[in-house]
Design a protein around this motif. Structure first.
Motif, PDB file in Angstrom:
ATOM      1  N   MET A   1      -5.422  -5.032   1.679  1.00 19.17           N
ATOM      2  CA  MET A   1      -4.561  -4.648   0.560  1.00 19.17           C
ATOM      3  C   MET A   1      -4.920  -3.266   0.037  1.00 19.17           C
ATOM      4  SD  MET A   1      -3.792  -8.134  -1.567  1.00 19.17           S
ATOM      5  CE  MET A   1      -5.475  -8.730  -1.630  1.00 19.17           C
ATOM      6  N   PHE A   2      -6.205  -2.939   0.029  1.00 25.10           N
ATOM      7  CA  PHE A   2      -6.618  -1.598  -0.370  1.00 25.10           C
ATOM      8  C   PHE A   2      -6.110  -0.568   0.640  1.00 25.10           C
ATOM      9  CE2 PHE A   2     -10.522  -2.207  -3.352  1.00 25.10           C
ATOM     10  CZ  PHE A   2      -9.731  -2.955  -4.208  1.00 25.10           C
ATOM     11  N   ALA A   3      -6.175  -0.908   1.931  1.00 22.67           N
ATOM     12  CA  ALA A   3      -5.666  -0.011   2.965  1.00 22.67           C
ATOM     13  C   ALA A   3      -4.167   0.211   2.795  1.00 22.67           C
ATOM     14  CB  ALA A   3      -5.963  -0.577   4.350  1.00 22.67           C
ATOM     15  N   LEU A   4      -3.450  -0.856   2.468  1.00 20.59           N
ATOM     16  CA  LEU A   4      -2.016  -0.736   2.204  1.00 20.59           C
ATOM     17  C   LEU A   4      -1.763   0.187   1.017  1.00 20.59           C
ATOM     18  CD1 LEU A   4       0.944  -1.775   2.647  1.00 20.59           C
ATOM     19  CD2 LEU A   4       0.400  -3.573   1.003  1.00 20.59           C
ATOM     20  N   THR A   5      -2.565   0.032  -0.030  1.00 22.89           N
ATOM     21  CA  THR A   5      -2.385   0.834  -1.240  1.00 22.89           C
ATOM     22  C   THR A   5      -2.631   2.308  -0.974  1.00 22.89           C
ATOM     23  OG1 THR A   5      -3.052  -1.033  -2.617  1.00 22.89           O
ATOM     24  CG2 THR A   5      -3.150   1.148  -3.620  1.00 22.89           C
ATOM     25  N   ILE A   6      -3.702   2.619  -0.239  1.00 24.27           N
ATOM     26  CA  ILE A   6      -3.993   4.036   0.019  1.00 24.27           C
ATOM     27  C   ILE A   6      -2.957   4.630   0.971  1.00 24.27           C
ATOM     28  CG2 ILE A   6      -5.530   3.846   2.027  1.00 24.27           C
ATOM     29  CD1 ILE A   6      -7.343   5.880   0.583  1.00 24.27           C
ATOM     30  N   GLY A   7      -2.366   3.803   1.843  1.00 26.31           N
ATOM     31  CA  GLY A   7      -1.285   4.287   2.691  1.00 26.31           C
ATOM     32  C   GLY A   7      -0.057   4.656   1.868  1.00 26.31           C
TER      33      GLY A   7
ATOM     34  N   ILE B   1      -5.024   2.810 -13.485  1.00 29.40           N
ATOM     35  CA  ILE B   1      -4.948   2.447 -12.076  1.00 29.40           C
ATOM     36  C   ILE B   1      -4.505   0.999 -11.882  1.00 29.40           C
ATOM     37  CG2 ILE B   1      -6.301   2.200  -9.948  1.00 29.40           C
ATOM     38  CD1 ILE B   1      -7.966   4.564 -10.843  1.00 29.40           C
ATOM     39  N   THR B   2      -4.929   0.118 -12.766  1.00 29.54           N
ATOM     40  CA  THR B   2      -4.561  -1.294 -12.620  1.00 29.54           C
ATOM     41  C   THR B   2      -3.060  -1.486 -12.700  1.00 29.54           C
ATOM     42  OG1 THR B   2      -6.665  -1.999 -13.571  1.00 29.54           O
ATOM     43  CG2 THR B   2      -4.866  -3.605 -13.560  1.00 29.54           C
ATOM     44  N   HIS B   3      -2.433  -0.920 -13.757  1.00 30.60           N
ATOM     45  CA  HIS B   3      -1.009  -1.157 -13.990  1.00 30.60           C
ATOM     46  C   HIS B   3      -0.109  -0.200 -13.227  1.00 30.60           C
ATOM     47  CE1 HIS B   3      -2.686  -3.383 -17.435  1.00 30.60           C
ATOM     48  NE2 HIS B   3      -1.593  -4.117 -17.336  1.00 30.60           N
ATOM     49  N   GLN B   4      -0.602   1.004 -12.937  1.00 27.07           N
ATOM     50  CA  GLN B   4       0.262   1.994 -12.295  1.00 27.07           C
ATOM     51  C   GLN B   4       0.072   2.062 -10.780  1.00 27.07           C
ATOM     52  OE1 GLN B   4      -0.979   5.363 -14.931  1.00 27.07           O
ATOM     53  NE2 GLN B   4       1.211   5.559 -15.337  1.00 27.07           N
ATOM     54  N   ILE B   5      -1.017   1.516 -10.283  1.00 28.14           N
ATOM     55  CA  ILE B   5      -1.282   1.575  -8.841  1.00 28.14           C
ATOM     56  C   ILE B   5      -1.345   0.181  -8.237  1.00 28.14           C
ATOM     57  CG2 ILE B   5      -2.874   2.316  -7.046  1.00 28.14           C
ATOM     58  CD1 ILE B   5      -1.469   4.631  -8.376  1.00 28.14           C
ATOM     59  N   PHE B   6      -2.295  -0.633  -8.706  1.00 24.06           N
ATOM     60  CA  PHE B   6      -2.543  -1.909  -8.029  1.00 24.06           C
ATOM     61  C   PHE B   6      -1.412  -2.916  -8.241  1.00 24.06           C
ATOM     62  CE2 PHE B   6      -7.116  -0.608  -8.173  1.00 24.06           C
ATOM     63  CZ  PHE B   6      -7.291  -0.583  -6.800  1.00 24.06           C
ATOM     64  N   ILE B   7      -0.937  -3.068  -9.445  1.00 22.52           N
ATOM     65  CA  ILE B   7       0.117  -4.063  -9.689  1.00 22.52           C
ATOM     66  C   ILE B   7       1.397  -3.714  -8.931  1.00 22.52           C
ATOM     67  CG2 ILE B   7       1.655  -5.034 -11.445  1.00 22.52           C
ATOM     68  CD1 ILE B   7      -0.714  -5.145 -13.325  1.00 22.52           C
ATOM     69  N   PRO B   8       1.903  -2.442  -8.981  1.00 22.12           N
ATOM     70  CA  PRO B   8       3.076  -2.128  -8.154  1.00 22.12           C
ATOM     71  C   PRO B   8       2.829  -2.325  -6.663  1.00 22.12           C
ATOM     72  CG  PRO B   8       2.753  -0.442  -9.820  1.00 22.12           C
ATOM     73  CD  PRO B   8       1.529  -1.316  -9.850  1.00 22.12           C
ATOM     74  N   SER B   9       1.602  -2.002  -6.203  1.00 25.16           N
ATOM     75  CA  SER B   9       1.294  -2.180  -4.788  1.00 25.16           C
ATOM     76  C   SER B   9       1.257  -3.656  -4.410  1.00 25.16           C
ATOM     77  CB  SER B   9      -0.050  -1.521  -4.453  1.00 25.16           C
ATOM     78  OG  SER B   9      -0.416  -1.759  -3.121  1.00 25.16           O
ATOM     79  N   LEU B  10       0.638  -4.484  -5.264  1.00 26.72           N
ATOM     80  CA  LEU B  10       0.535  -5.913  -4.971  1.00 26.72           C
ATOM     81  C   LEU B  10       1.879  -6.618  -5.111  1.00 26.72           C
ATOM     82  CD1 LEU B  10      -2.845  -6.758  -6.754  1.00 26.72           C
ATOM     83  CD2 LEU B  10      -2.437  -6.431  -4.319  1.00 26.72           C
ATOM     84  N   ALA B  11       2.806  -5.981  -5.829  1.00 25.89           N
ATOM     85  CA  ALA B  11       4.121  -6.603  -6.026  1.00 25.89           C
ATOM     86  C   ALA B  11       5.055  -6.377  -4.839  1.00 25.89           C
ATOM     87  CB  ALA B  11       4.769  -6.053  -7.298  1.00 25.89           C
TER      88      ALA B  11
ATOM     89  N   SER C   1       6.458  -6.587  -0.878  1.00 22.10           N
ATOM     90  CA  SER C   1       6.526  -7.652   0.124  1.00 22.10           C
ATOM     91  C   SER C   1       5.389  -7.531   1.138  1.00 22.10           C
ATOM     92  CB  SER C   1       7.880  -7.612   0.847  1.00 22.10           C
ATOM     93  OG  SER C   1       8.072  -6.357   1.478  1.00 22.10           O
ATOM     94  N   SER C   2       4.942  -6.296   1.418  1.00 25.13           N
ATOM     95  CA  SER C   2       3.836  -6.107   2.362  1.00 25.13           C
ATOM     96  C   SER C   2       2.551  -6.731   1.840  1.00 25.13           C
ATOM     97  CB  SER C   2       3.624  -4.607   2.613  1.00 25.13           C
ATOM     98  OG  SER C   2       4.758  -4.030   3.212  1.00 25.13           O
ATOM     99  N   ALA C   3       2.265  -6.549   0.543  1.00 26.64           N
ATOM    100  CA  ALA C   3       1.062  -7.138  -0.041  1.00 26.64           C
ATOM    101  C   ALA C   3       1.158  -8.658  -0.059  1.00 26.64           C
ATOM    102  CB  ALA C   3       0.856  -6.599  -1.454  1.00 26.64           C
ATOM    103  N   ALA C   4       2.334  -9.178  -0.403  1.00 27.28           N
ATOM    104  CA  ALA C   4       2.514 -10.633  -0.394  1.00 27.28           C
ATOM    105  C   ALA C   4       2.338 -11.190   1.007  1.00 27.28           C
ATOM    106  CB  ALA C   4       3.907 -10.974  -0.935  1.00 27.28           C
ATOM    107  N   SER C   5       2.808 -10.432   2.006  1.00 28.45           N
ATOM    108  CA  SER C   5       2.650 -10.866   3.396  1.00 28.45           C
ATOM    109  C   SER C   5       1.177 -10.940   3.775  1.00 28.45           C
ATOM    110  CB  SER C   5       3.384  -9.892   4.325  1.00 28.45           C
ATOM    111  OG  SER C   5       3.178 -10.231   5.673  1.00 28.45           O
ATOM    112  N   ILE C   6       0.395  -9.958   3.332  1.00 27.73           N
ATOM    113  CA  ILE C   6      -1.043  -9.963   3.628  1.00 27.73           C
ATOM    114  C   ILE C   6      -1.710 -11.176   2.995  1.00 27.73           C
ATOM    115  CG2 ILE C   6      -3.219  -8.778   3.079  1.00 27.73           C
ATOM    116  CD1 ILE C   6      -1.754  -6.145   3.547  1.00 27.73           C
ATOM    117  N   LEU C   7      -1.379 -11.446   1.735  1.00 27.27           N
ATOM    118  CA  LEU C   7      -1.998 -12.578   1.035  1.00 27.27           C
ATOM    119  C   LEU C   7      -1.669 -13.901   1.724  1.00 27.27           C
ATOM    120  CD1 LEU C   7      -1.522 -11.653  -2.728  1.00 27.27           C
ATOM    121  CD2 LEU C   7      -3.685 -11.888  -1.509  1.00 27.27           C
ATOM    122  N   ILE C   8      -0.397 -14.066   2.077  1.00 30.96           N
ATOM    123  CA  ILE C   8       0.033 -15.333   2.666  1.00 30.96           C
ATOM    124  C   ILE C   8      -0.469 -15.481   4.093  1.00 30.96           C
ATOM    125  CG2 ILE C   8       2.040 -16.663   3.424  1.00 30.96           C
ATOM    126  CD1 ILE C   8       3.560 -15.488   1.027  1.00 30.96           C
TER     127      ILE C   8
END
Length: 580
Positions: free
Chosen positions: A430-436, A147-157, A159-166
């Motif tokens: 970010m979790f909401a973005l990932t599950i979407g 899940i870390t490498h196949q779900i979270f890292i692609p999701s965090l990579a 632009s939407s995830a970066a926008s949330i962080l920033i």
């Protein structure tokens, strides 16, 4: 050892986990042809291109639709994942070029991850754990066990995830932290209370008016209104359930009515239907959007509902909001007894340095700079540049504080406290973005639309589209994502029904169906505990997330039910005069 109250949710999750493993091992995906219609043209270099997300992209090789391995006949024969993911084809019946894609779904099982997340939210009142549970279920269904490498890292990579962080972690958190450090928010609340706010009703009316003024919709309006009114409403004794409801229900609903924002430009791209003259060009489709606004019954009723609550008319507010009002009046408690607000205590307390005197202008000037930058960037770039706006507001707040004598160390301390205050909410987003993303990959929306393939009586299509988009938006937590799924399928279906059933006013019928998709998606997004606007409404107003969801869903459902009756009445009275 788990408490007794936690055991049902644990057993529920284990049961769903077993189902996810079963699906991964035994349930074959059903491949479905989806057609994406764009306005194609030759650019100045003579290359055939189309526009997607504002970018001009070249069109590759075009083949006949019947020869494509992505058409439904070929997909049914193959029953396996096709070698191509997309292909440009020419439809001989219409002589139109469309982008053909192959998507899949697992039937009703495609909705399982979103269902798990929502159910766990209701059972545990812990959105972080609930969203993580839904993500785990979706990952196992797709066979992505790392899940870390196949779900979270692609999701965090993305632009939407970066926008949330920033935006929500650094800029919003930093700005709210600076307002707490300088005492600007409290000074603004004191000033407004002294001159304008005389009690809970006037505080709620001001909140409603700001929701109308900030009609850009989505996360920006939610954050702007929520952060502005919270200190005023807290001082006036407005419950956090009432405040979050008013903030949330005047964001997207008002943006779909006062649509001088990014919504028409985004949505029009999904409205093209070959052979339909009034949707032929981009300007035609934008004009169609504005012509359909009078049928946005849900949005109008949602805004009306918040106004009634602001005026203390609680007839249609529902028991949770009424109980919140009684609680505040009797005890002064802004939150319920078991509430766990996702806005941390760092943002609910002032940490003003000794000798520093906060001023209301330290709240107003950064806020004005934010609005001015957003408005100017909207006219210069076509959409408000949210990151520019919040960056400018944060920089203004810092410069004003340092100009008044606050040290760099104190500024950094306030900035850091602000980050601490929103870090949990940012992770939830970010979790909401990932599950979407997972819900889209599993084809939940495509499955729901695919079930409408049979013949439908014209008079019940608006309600079916409304219910369909409500479920899609609720389960994915996004209205704009629902538009991308529903509009390219729903409007061609509506046009086909209008033609085959000989309706007298097909364009009016299309407007009503358009409004049902637009408004149904807004309802589902508003009421979903995994929606970014729902989470931000709770975060910026200091409300418990599930208290906000439970209190908002009742008046929103009243509005949606009445809107459904109005849409059905309009279809029956204004389009049923067909040539029998």
């Amino acid at each position: 050892m788990f408490q007794y109250t936690q055991r049902p949710s644990l057993l529920f999750f284990i049961g769903c986990l077993i189902c996810a493993v079963y699906i991964n091992l035994n349930v074959a995906p059903q491949w479905v042809e989806t057609q994406h219609q764009y306005q194609t043209y030759e650019n100045t270099q003579g290359v055939l291109v189309y526009k997607s997300a504002g970018e001009e992209k070249p069109i590759g090789q075009i083949i006949h639709y019947e020869d494509s391995q992505l058409n439904q006949v070929a997909l049914n024969k193959n029953a396996k994942k096709p070698a191509l993911s997309e292909q440009w084809v020419m439809q001989q019946s219409t002589n139109k070029v469309v982008l053909l894609k192959a998507d899949f779904h697992f039937g009703l099982w495609s909705l399982l991850p979103a269902f798990v997340a929502v159910a766990l939210c209701l059972m545990t009142r812990e959105p972080l754990v609930s969203l993580l549970g839904g993500i785990v279920i979706g990952a196992i269904m797709l066979g992505r066990f790392d899940i870390t490498h196949q779900i979270f890292i692609p999701s965090l990579a993305t632009s939407s995830a970066a926008s949330i962080l920033i935006l929500y972690l650094w800029l919003l958190g930093g700005l709210m932290g600076m307002w707490a450090k300088t005492g600007a928010a409290q000074a603004f609340a004191d000033y407004m209370t002294l001159h304008y706010v005389k009690g809970p009703r006037s505080a709620k009316v001001i909140t409603w008016m700001l929701g109308i003024i900030f009609f850009q919709g989505g996360t920006m309006s939610t954050v702007l209104v929520g952060t502005t009114v919270k200190p005023i409403a807290d001082k006036a004794g407005v419950s956090h359930e009432e405040l979050s409801y008013i903030v949330d229900s005047t964001a997207s609903p008002i943006a779909s009515i006062i649509a001088f924002n990014a919504w028409p430009a985004y949505i029009q791209a999904f409205l093209f239907i070959p052979g339909v003259a009034f949707l032929a060009t981009e300007q035609d489709r934008i004009s169609f959007f504005f012509a359909s606004i009078p049928f946005s019954f849900y949005a109008m009723l949602a805004v009306l509902g918040t106004l009634l609550l602001s005026l203390n008319v609680t007839t249609f507010s529902g028991r949770p909001l009424k109980n919140a009002i009684v609680r505040v009046n009797n005890t002064g408690q802004l939150d319920g007894p078991n509430a766990s607000p996702i806005s941390a205590k760092e943002l609910q307390q002032n940490h003003v340095p000794a000798g520093y005197q906060g001023h209301m202008l330290e709240f107003v000037v950064p806020l004005l700079s934010l609005i001015i930058i957003a408005v100017i960037s909207y006219f210069t770039h076509g959409s408000p540049q949210i990151h520019w706006a919040f960056s400018g507001a944060l920089a203004t707040s810092i410069l004003m504080a340092m100009a008044k004598g606050m040290s760099l160390k104190q500024v950094l301390d306030g900035f850091g406290n602000g980050l601490k205050g929103v870090v949990v909410a940012s992770v939830i987003l970010m979790f909401a973005l990932t599950i979407g993303i997972l819900s889209k990959q599993l084809g939940g929306g495509i499955y729901l639309v695919d079930t409408l393939g049979s013949q439908i009586p014209f008079w019940c299509l608006p309600i079916i589209l409304q219910l369909m988009t409500m479920v899609i938006a609720f389960s994915t937590g996004t209205s704009w994502g629902t538009y991308a799924i529903a509009f390219p399928l729903a409007l061609p279906l509506a046009w086909a029904i209008a033609q085959t059933q000989g309706l007298a006013n097909p364009e009016l019928f299309m407007m009503i169906c358009f409004a049902t998709v637009l408004n149904g998606s807004v309802y589902g997004d508003q009421c979903s505990p995994i929606s970014d606007t729902t989470i931000l409404s709770a975060m910026t107003t200091g409300c418990d997330l599930m208290d906000h969801v439970k209190s908002q869903i009742i008046p929103a459902t009243y509005a949606a039910t009445l809107a459904a009756l109005l849409w059905t009445a309009c279809v029956c009275f204004f389009t049923a005069g067909k040539a029998y």
